[in-house]
Scaffold this motif. Structure first.
Motif, PDB file in Angstrom:
ATOM      1  N   HIS A 140      45.666  25.206  39.204  1.00 11.26           N
ATOM      2  CA  HIS A 140      45.411  23.808  39.561  1.00 11.26           C
ATOM      3  C   HIS A 140      44.925  23.660  40.996  1.00 11.26           C
ATOM      4  CE1 HIS A 140      47.119  22.358  35.821  1.00 11.26           C
ATOM      5  NE2 HIS A 140      48.223  23.070  36.038  1.00 11.26           N
ATOM      6  N   HIS A 141      45.217  24.638  41.827  1.00 14.54           N
ATOM      7  CA  HIS A 141      44.892  24.519  43.250  1.00 14.54           C
ATOM      8  C   HIS A 141      43.919  25.601  43.716  1.00 14.54           C
ATOM      9  CE1 HIS A 141      48.125  21.609  43.456  1.00 14.54           C
ATOM     10  NE2 HIS A 141      48.950  22.494  42.903  1.00 14.54           N
ATOM     11  N   GLY A 142      43.196  26.186  42.787  1.00 12.73           N
ATOM     12  CA  GLY A 142      42.243  27.223  43.149  1.00 12.73           C
ATOM     13  C   GLY A 142      42.920  28.564  43.373  1.00 12.73           C
ATOM     14  N   THR A 143      42.172  29.503  43.957  1.00 12.53           N
ATOM     15  CA  THR A 143      42.717  30.836  44.202  1.00 12.53           C
ATOM     16  C   THR A 143      43.447  30.874  45.534  1.00 12.53           C
ATOM     17  OG1 THR A 143      40.534  31.441  45.066  1.00 12.53           O
ATOM     18  CG2 THR A 143      41.014  32.029  42.795  1.00 12.53           C
ATOM     19  N   ALA A 144      44.454  31.752  45.630  1.00 15.51           N
ATOM     20  CA  ALA A 144      45.351  31.747  46.792  1.00 15.51           C
ATOM     21  C   ALA A 144      44.812  32.534  47.981  1.00 15.51           C
ATOM     22  CB  ALA A 144      46.715  32.298  46.380  1.00 15.51           C
ATOM     23  N   ASP A 145      44.043  33.593  47.744  1.00 15.58           N
ATOM     24  CA  ASP A 145      43.552  34.424  48.840  1.00 15.58           C
ATOM     25  C   ASP A 145      42.278  35.124  48.404  1.00 15.58           C
ATOM     26  OD1 ASP A 145      44.383  36.591  47.205  1.00 15.58           O
ATOM     27  OD2 ASP A 145      46.389  36.470  48.055  1.00 15.58           O
ATOM     28  N   TYR A 146      41.773  36.014  49.262  1.00 13.22           N
ATOM     29  CA  TYR A 146      40.506  36.685  48.960  1.00 13.22           C
ATOM     30  C   TYR A 146      40.564  37.474  47.661  1.00 13.22           C
ATOM     31  CZ  TYR A 146      36.545  39.795  49.145  1.00 13.22           C
ATOM     32  OH  TYR A 146      35.419  40.487  48.808  1.00 13.22           O
ATOM     33  N   ASN A 147      41.645  38.226  47.453  1.00 12.75           N
ATOM     34  CA  ASN A 147      41.746  39.064  46.260  1.00 12.75           C
ATOM     35  C   ASN A 147      41.810  38.241  44.995  1.00 12.75           C
ATOM     36  OD1 ASN A 147      41.434  41.796  46.670  1.00 12.75           O
ATOM     37  ND2 ASN A 147      43.539  42.133  47.283  1.00 12.75           N
ATOM     38  N   SER A 148      42.570  37.162  45.018  1.00 12.47           N
ATOM     39  CA  SER A 148      42.667  36.335  43.823  1.00 12.47           C
ATOM     40  C   SER A 148      41.325  35.659  43.525  1.00 12.47           C
ATOM     41  CB  SER A 148      43.778  35.280  43.975  1.00 12.47           C
ATOM     42  OG  SER A 148      43.502  34.421  45.062  1.00 12.47           O
ATOM     43  N   HIS A 149      40.591  35.293  44.578  1.00 12.16           N
ATOM     44  CA  HIS A 149      39.273  34.698  44.368  1.00 12.16           C
ATOM     45  C   HIS A 149      38.304  35.738  43.814  1.00 12.16           C
ATOM     46  CE1 HIS A 149      36.000  31.905  44.843  1.00 12.16           C
ATOM     47  NE2 HIS A 149      35.327  32.747  45.631  1.00 12.16           N
ATOM     48  N   ALA A 150      38.404  36.981  44.295  1.00 15.29           N
ATOM     49  CA  ALA A 150      37.554  38.054  43.780  1.00 15.29           C
ATOM     50  C   ALA A 150      37.843  38.305  42.305  1.00 15.29           C
ATOM     51  CB  ALA A 150      37.788  39.334  44.579  1.00 15.29           C
ATOM     52  N   ALA A 151      39.123  38.273  41.939  1.00 15.65           N
ATOM     53  CA  ALA A 151      39.500  38.462  40.542  1.00 15.65           C
ATOM     54  C   ALA A 151      38.930  37.341  39.679  1.00 15.65           C
ATOM     55  CB  ALA A 151      41.022  38.500  40.412  1.00 15.65           C
ATOM     56  N   TYR A 152      38.986  36.137  40.196  1.00 14.46           N
ATOM     57  CA  TYR A 152      38.450  34.975  39.478  1.00 14.46           C
ATOM     58  C   TYR A 152      36.951  35.123  39.222  1.00 14.46           C
ATOM     59  CZ  TYR A 152      36.521  30.237  39.082  1.00 14.46           C
ATOM     60  OH  TYR A 152      35.802  29.135  38.699  1.00 14.46           O
ATOM     61  N   LEU A 153      36.198  35.544  40.241  1.00 12.30           N
ATOM     62  CA  LEU A 153      34.757  35.729  40.086  1.00 12.30           C
ATOM     63  C   LEU A 153      34.442  36.853  39.104  1.00 12.30           C
ATOM     64  CD1 LEU A 153      33.490  35.366  43.776  1.00 12.30           C
ATOM     65  CD2 LEU A 153      33.326  33.701  41.915  1.00 12.30           C
ATOM     66  N   HIS A 154      35.279  37.895  39.109  1.00 10.96           N
ATOM     67  CA  HIS A 154      35.054  39.014  38.210  1.00 10.96           C
ATOM     68  C   HIS A 154      35.227  38.584  36.747  1.00 10.96           C
ATOM     69  CE1 HIS A 154      34.866  43.223  36.980  1.00 10.96           C
ATOM     70  NE2 HIS A 154      35.869  42.949  36.175  1.00 10.96           N
ATOM     71  N   VAL A 155      36.269  37.818  36.464  1.00 14.44           N
ATOM     72  CA  VAL A 155      36.486  37.334  35.099  1.00 14.44           C
ATOM     73  C   VAL A 155      35.366  36.388  34.694  1.00 14.44           C
ATOM     74  CG1 VAL A 155      38.066  36.098  33.583  1.00 14.44           C
ATOM     75  CG2 VAL A 155      38.976  37.603  35.323  1.00 14.44           C
ATOM     76  N   LEU A 156      34.884  35.594  35.640  1.00 20.68           N
ATOM     77  CA  LEU A 156      33.782  34.684  35.351  1.00 20.68           C
ATOM     78  C   LEU A 156      32.526  35.453  34.960  1.00 20.68           C
ATOM     79  CD1 LEU A 156      33.289  31.634  35.370  1.00 20.68           C
ATOM     80  CD2 LEU A 156      32.424  31.867  37.706  1.00 20.68           C
ATOM     81  N   SER A 157      32.263  36.572  35.637  1.00 27.01           N
ATOM     82  CA  SER A 157      31.107  37.403  35.285  1.00 27.01           C
ATOM     83  C   SER A 157      31.311  38.052  33.918  1.00 27.01           C
ATOM     84  CB  SER A 157      30.871  38.477  36.355  1.00 27.01           C
ATOM     85  OG  SER A 157      31.877  39.470  36.312  1.00 27.01           O
ATOM     86  N   ASP A 158      32.558  38.367  33.576  1.00 28.33           N
ATOM     87  CA  ASP A 158      32.850  38.895  32.239  1.00 28.33           C
ATOM     88  C   ASP A 158      32.474  37.888  31.167  1.00 28.33           C
ATOM     89  OD1 ASP A 158      33.706  41.412  32.802  1.00 28.33           O
ATOM     90  OD2 ASP A 158      35.834  40.958  32.754  1.00 28.33           O
ATOM     91  N   ALA A 159      32.769  36.629  31.414  1.00 32.40           N
ATOM     92  CA  ALA A 159      32.444  35.584  30.449  1.00 32.40           C
ATOM     93  C   ALA A 159      30.932  35.484  30.239  1.00 32.40           C
ATOM     94  CB  ALA A 159      33.000  34.242  30.920  1.00 32.40           C
ATOM     95  N   LEU A 160      30.169  35.642  31.316  1.00 33.45           N
ATOM     96  CA  LEU A 160      28.713  35.586  31.219  1.00 33.45           C
ATOM     97  C   LEU A 160      28.162  36.759  30.399  1.00 33.45           C
ATOM     98  CD1 LEU A 160      27.760  34.517  34.867  1.00 33.45           C
ATOM     99  CD2 LEU A 160      27.844  33.097  32.805  1.00 33.45           C
TER     100      LEU A 160
END
Length: 210
Positions: A140-160
């Protein structure tokens, strides 16, 4: 810098995604090999890299929590997280190379996809799984730090790349254009390489910063 509450929440989210994605990865690899869908197999392998990335991220959170509980102040906890991400980037490069080699081999043998319906269903499930993972990691509040944001982008690329796998299967199913399946697999590998390059560059700069 995130606080302890943020990290605790992120650790639980990453733990869920690791277990969830691992189950989907096994399904995609098994069905991809049995149906001869290179795009689906590649996406399964890519999902495996996703499990590895998030798994290392999760392990880093566990380690950081352990160090904080022991009040080991002489360790830089942010660098622990960045080192986990950097290591993941190296494995992502190896994963991309493996996918490209497999795609070229399948393309040269002109193998056809078997059981289109099952392959398509599994790819759809994979896309749904990645969508769920994106939602869980972002929260609900986005990613907590650099690593969590990197993980989020990686999963997003998986979806693509999952969408690309579905396109490859549909082209082979309706128009018998089987080479697109291998082409999509190569594109998936290029996505992995691009992600790995950015991940290695960003985390490398943070790790070498004094």
């Amino acid at each position: 810098m995130s606080n302890n509450i943020d990290r605790s929440s992120q650790e639980k989210r990453t733990a869920f995604v690791v277990v969830f994605a691992f189950c989907v990865m096994l399904a995609e690899i098994i069905v991809g090999l049995s149906s001869h869908s290179m795009a689906l197999f590649a996406d399964g392998v890519h999902m495996g890299s996703h499990v590895l990335v998030i798994g290392l991220n999760w392990a880093a959170y566990v380690l950081v929590r352990s160090l904080q509980n022991k009040r080991a102040t002489h360790y830089d906890t942010e660098k622990v997280l960045n080192l986990a991400a950097f290591t993941s980037g190296i494995f992502l490069v190896l994963t991309a190379i493996f996918i490209i080699v497999e795609a070229v081999e399948r393309f040269s043998t002109h193998e056809e996809i078997f059981n289109y319906e099952l392959a398509l269903l599994t790819a759809g499930i994979g896309l749904l799984a990645n969508t769920i993972s994106v939602s869980v990691l972002h929260g609900h509040h986005g990613t907590a730090d650099y690593n969590s944001h990197a993980a989020y982008l990686h999963v997003l690329s998986d979806a693509l790349t999952e969408i690309g796998a579905i396109i490859g299967i549909l082209c082979a199913m309706f128009w018998h254009i089987t080479w697109i399946d291998s082409a999509v697999a190569v594109i998936s590998a290029l996505v992995v390489l691009r992600w790995a390059k950015r991940l290695l560059w960003d985390t490398g700069r943070l790790l070498t910063k004094s």
